[in-house]
Design an enzyme around this catalytic site. Structure first.
Site, PDB file in Angstrom:
ATOM      1  N   GLU A 147      47.755  32.448  47.173  1.00  0.00           N
ATOM      2  CA  GLU A 147      47.925  32.148  45.752  1.00  0.00           C
ATOM      3  C   GLU A 147      49.123  32.903  45.191  1.00  0.00           C
ATOM      4  OE1 GLU A 147      45.180  34.303  42.921  1.00  0.00           O
ATOM      5  OE2 GLU A 147      44.015  34.533  44.763  1.00  0.00           O
TER       6      GLU A 147
ATOM      7  N   SER B 221      41.628  38.244  40.367  1.00  0.00           N
ATOM      8  CA  SER B 221      41.004  39.553  40.584  1.00  0.00           C
ATOM      9  C   SER B 221      39.766  39.491  41.473  1.00  0.00           C
ATOM     10  CB  SER B 221      40.641  40.217  39.245  1.00  0.00           C
ATOM     11  OG  SER B 221      41.797  40.503  38.495  1.00  0.00           O
TER      12      SER B 221
ATOM     13  N   ASN C 236      50.246  35.054  41.706  1.00  0.00           N
ATOM     14  CA  ASN C 236      49.830  35.706  40.469  1.00  0.00           C
ATOM     15  C   ASN C 236      51.050  35.799  39.559  1.00  0.00           C
ATOM     16  OD1 ASN C 236      46.927  36.967  41.022  1.00  0.00           O
ATOM     17  ND2 ASN C 236      48.135  37.141  42.887  1.00  0.00           N
TER      18      ASN C 236
ATOM     19  N   TYR D 281      40.247  47.707  42.159  1.00  0.00           N
ATOM     20  CA  TYR D 281      40.363  48.409  40.882  1.00  0.00           C
ATOM     21  C   TYR D 281      39.602  49.722  40.784  1.00  0.00           C
ATOM     22  CZ  TYR D 281      42.276  43.902  39.565  1.00  0.00           C
ATOM     23  OH  TYR D 281      43.028  42.764  39.514  1.00  0.00           O
TER      24      TYR D 281
ATOM     25  N   GLU E 139      39.012  38.777  33.053  1.00  0.00           N
ATOM     26  CA  GLU E 139      39.823  39.906  33.509  1.00  0.00           C
ATOM     27  C   GLU E 139      40.282  40.796  32.354  1.00  0.00           C
ATOM     28  OE1 GLU E 139      42.589  38.797  36.869  1.00  0.00           O
ATOM     29  OE2 GLU E 139      42.089  36.793  36.167  1.00  0.00           O
TER      30      GLU E 139
END
Length: 325
Positions: free
Chosen positions: A289, A165, A291, A235, A28
């Site tokens: 999840e 990501s 982050n 992104y 990432e």
């Protein structure tokens, strides 16, 4: 006007010299460089003496030389990224204040399988899953994968356990797609994870510590133009829709409360983001999840949620840095 309590400090000198840790050597890296450029510009715009540092070895050298007073960690990922507890251990050993979760929270949240194990032990909802070992003995990994899909029931998600990501993730709707999905996920280090696909709304909740108390920011419902919220949608695409707040009334309150419980259960602190799904048919929520160093790019979600409370990007960066004081 901000709907949060006022910031505790107004003098940028209180932060001293700040390292904005970005880049690194994880998968990432490019996202982290983009996030870091935004954070660096925002802190400098507020008069903070902030400087870019690319990667953990450069940070170790700078800290050994006494160059910084605190670190804004915006590295993403593991293996040279800053979300797996390694750089947190370095900073703890040196007594260096830093943003985000500590060693335990960072390491645990980076491992999706073990995060799910903790959540399930506390009765928190997360999709059913199977851990896929590399080179399982017996009939071979291929057959083990097909048996796991049969156990869970298609469709399923196959992904690396320790990447972010949407790197290495596949959605699998039929048996024929399983082997290719596993081969893609296996390109990345760590264990593999297969989980039951929840079809419905994709939701995320930013968490920000305000005066020592974690607060759930307004949720965001993500509506990608394509079939799902993949790397392109996150992104690159300007066609992804972000609806904030993502839910209304009691449903929004329930999601925020669940996100806070999930964040605390994983040992996280400071700021972060909890991703979830809401089943289209039942309305049930499922945790995906945590982050611990979310993106801070122009497409990123935590800045969008903060903006809903009247907190612009520069103010958000200031608030995150305040958690180190």
């Amino acid at each position: 006007m901000s709907m949060l309590a006022p910031a505790r400090h107004s003098d940028p000198a209180v932060f001293g010299r700040v390292a904005v840790l970005m880049g690194g050597s994880s998968s990432e890296r490019e996202v982290s460089l983009d996030s870091g450029a935004g954070v660096l510009a925002a802190l400098r715009a507020r008069g903070i003496d902030a400087h870019a540092v690319d990667g953990i070895p450069a940070l170790a050298k700078a800290l050994a030389g006494g160059e910084f007073d605190r670190v804004f960690n915006i590295l993403h990922g593991q293996h040279g990224g800053g979300e797996d507890g390694v750089v947190q251990g370095l900073m703890e050993a040196l007594g260096m204040p830093y943003t985000g979760s500590g060693v335990l929270g960072s390491a645990l949240a980076m491992d999706k399988i073990r995060t799910k194990q903790v959540w399930l032990s506390l009765g928190l909802p997360t999709p059913a899953y199977v851990r896929l070992g590399r080179g399982d003995p017996g009939s071979g990994p291929g057959q083990a994968v097909h048996a796991a899909a049969c156990e869970l029931g298609l469709p399923v998600i196959v992904k690396p356990s320790q990447e972010g990501s949407s790197v290495g993730i596949s959605r699998v709707f039929d048996d024929a797609g399983l082997d290719a999905a596993v081969a893609l996920a296996a390109c990345y280090p760590g264990e593999l994870l297969m989980e039951k696909m929840v079809e419905g709304d994709e939701l995320t909740v930013g968490i920000l510590d305000i005066g020592g108390t974690p607060r759930a920011l307004p949720s965001i419902r993500i509506v990608p133009k394509g079939e799902w919220y993949d790397y392109e949608a996150k992104y690159v695409s300007d066609e992804t829709q972000y609806i904030c707040p993502g839910l209304e009334g009691e449903d929004e309150d329930a999601l925020g409360a669940l996100a806070l419980r999930a964040f605390a259960a994983a040992g996280c602190r400071g700021w972060g983001r909890v991703d979830a799904m809401r089943d289209r048919d039942s309305g049930a929520l499922f945790l995906l999840e945590v982050n611990t160093a979310p993106g801070m790019t122009s497409h990123s979600l935590v800045p969008k949620a903060a903006a809903q409370l009247g907190v612009d990007y520069e103010e958000l960066c200031w608030r995150i840095l305040e958690t180190t004081l």
